[in-house]
Design a protein around this motif. Structure first.
Motif, PDB file in Angstrom:
ATOM      1  N   ASN A  32       0.839  -1.196   0.000  1.00 25.96           N
ATOM      2  CA  ASN A  32       0.000   0.000   0.000  1.00 25.96           C
ATOM      3  C   ASN A  32       0.880   1.254   0.000  1.00 25.96           C
ATOM      4  N   SER A  33       1.502   1.527  -1.130  1.00 31.74           N
ATOM      5  CA  SER A  33       2.421   2.664  -1.248  1.00 31.74           C
ATOM      6  C   SER A  33       1.729   3.986  -0.954  1.00 31.74           C
ATOM      7  N   ARG A  34       0.524   4.161  -1.470  1.00 27.39           N
ATOM      8  CA  ARG A  34      -0.202   5.417  -1.223  1.00 27.39           C
ATOM      9  C   ARG A  34      -0.480   5.607   0.256  1.00 27.39           C
TER      10      ARG A  34
END
Length: 70
Positions: A32-34
């Motif tokens: 979940n980079s965001r």
């Protein structure tokens, strides 16, 4: 302030004011980079990494994050 930030801020305010907490903890999957960028912008810092084995034997890395509320 976006909806996600408003919701998180409301939860942190309740944690601090109603329950007297001084630190707020959350977990975010490494995919979940965001989410990781969002939490970092709000001042959360990583303090641990957990590796979980899923039902199909794949590994999931979860980054444990914390923010001081004082």
């Amino acid at each position: 302030m976006g909806v996600a930030q408003k919701l998180l801020q409301t939860m942190m305010d309740i944690a601090k004011e109603k329950y007297g907490l001084t630190r707020f903890f959350l977990s975010c999957h490494n995919t979940n980079s965001r989410g990781l960028v969002f939490y970092h912008k709000l001042g959360f810092v990583p303090y641990d990494v957990r590796i979980t084995t899923l039902d199909d034997d794949r590994k999931m890395i979860t980054i444990q994050m914390m923010l001081n509320l004082v």
